[in-house]
Design an enzyme around this catalytic site. Structure first.
Site, short mmCIF file in Angstrom:
data_model
loop_
_atom_site.label_atom_id
_atom_site.label_comp_id
_atom_site.label_asym_id
_atom_site.label_seq_id
_atom_site.Cartn_x
_atom_site.Cartn_y
_atom_site.Cartn_z
CG HIS A 4 23.87 9.94 -50.47
ND1 HIS A 4 22.91 11.33 -49.50
CD2 HIS A 4 22.71 10.27 -51.59
CE1 HIS A 4 21.65 11.51 -50.06
NE2 HIS A 4 21.72 11.59 -51.28
CD GLU A 34 24.68 10.09 -46.35
OE1 GLU A 34 23.83 10.05 -47.12
OE2 GLU A 34 25.29 10.76 -47.32
CB CYS A 59 22.27 14.78 -51.74
SG CYS A 59 21.24 14.19 -53.20
#
Length: 316
Positions: A268, A270, A166
């Site tokens: 994202h 994660e 990001c």
């Protein structure tokens, strides 16, 4: 900010295993096509030998150390990192280590780690890429900008494995001379929502270039991601090539043309890597590349080349 602070404890007992059984093995990651070298040796990686550790079992494999950038200093007087990043590295078999935004100490941090994640966060100060500030902008943190650009520059020079996520993707792009679209809806319209109200993340599809190395590492051409950004890559920086897009044409990933493992993603991974193998695979690949980076320092100059990626997965 998404997630919790860095010191949230990861789940214990999780062992490294590739998240896609049919994907390339760790050493398959290091395809040398187009890199000008077919060696793991120090000539390819430019890696200094790792310092001695306190590992009580010298025969046990040492986990690659992955540095993870952090928010801060924030108004509450803390440095923070959403817990999804370190727990994904832990699952992949790496040892996550926080890297504080201290510009003058970046070379020392890089001496301690074998790979790097630049995480998400605030908008980059537009003056860093030659544009005037405009609204809407998130909170700016020029101190963090300077630190992470110094970190990115040093990591690129060392050819250290680097995953930029990001904001981190945008930091790398600006560091290498690229620039940023200040507000995605102004350029691409609102057919695809890249961020929700109050900076909430939203799902959308990602389409990968089937000729990219990233496609070979992830083992898929299309998947859903979670995004939370209102800015995006405009002009690509030196040596970068786009390799994934959203349905509206926003660049969602890049890879470096010559660096062994430099990947930027705008989404994202994660946030759902614990549930979705494709997302976890990004962290698995980073740790595998870091393991090869460590091995490269001690490998003799006549070491055998790594296996190639599956046919069609490497960049032509």
């Amino acid at each position: 900010m998404i997630g919790g602070i860095f010191d949230a404890p990861p789940a214990e007992g999780a062992e490294y295993a590739p998240s896609t059984p049919d994907g390339p093995s760790p050493c398959d990651l290091m395809s040398t096509k187009g890199l000008g070298s077919a060696r793991f040796g120090a000539k390819m990686w430019g890696r200094r030998p790792r310092a001695a550790t306190s590992n009580p079992n010298p025969k046990a494999p040492v986990s690659p150390r992955i540095g993870i950038s952090t928010f801060g200093p924030i108004p509450r007087g803390r440095y923070e990192c959403p817990q999804g990043y370190p727990t994904a590295i832990h699952r992949a078999g790496g040892l996550p280590l926080p890297v504080l935004p201290l510009p003058s100490r970046m070379p020392e941090y890089l001496d301690l780690v074998d790979g790097l994640i630049l995480i998400g966060g605030e908008d980059i100060d537009p003056t860093a890429y030659g544009k005037a500030p405009r609204t809407p902008l998130s909170r700016l943190n020029p101190h963090r900008d300077r630190a992470e650009m110094a970190l990115a520059k040093a990591a690129v020079e060392r050819e250290m494995p680097l995953l930029a996520i990001c904001r981190g993707m945008q930091v790398v792009n600006v560091t290498l001379g690229g620039d940023i679209h200040a507000h995605v809806p102004d350029i691409f319209g609102q057919d695809v929502a890249h961020v929700g109200d109050e900076w909430a993340v939203l799902p959308h599809e990602i389409h990968l270039d089937p000729a990219s190395r990233l496609h070979g590492w992830l083992g898929t051409q299309q998947f859903s991601s979670l995004s939370g950004h209102h800015q995006a890559i405009a002009t690509l920086g030196r040596g970068l090539r786009a390799c994934a897009w959203a349905p509206d044409g926003v660049i969602e990933a890049f890879e470096h043309e010559t660096h062994p493992f430099l990947v930027g993603v705008q989404w994202h991974p994660e946030l759902n890597a614990d549930k979705h193998p494709v997302q976890q695979r990004l962290f698995d690949c980073l740790v595998a590349a870091a393991r090869c980076y460590v091995r490269g320092a001690a490998a003799p100059e006549n070491s055998t080349p790594p296996p190639s990626l599956p046919a069609g997965s490497a960049k032509a």
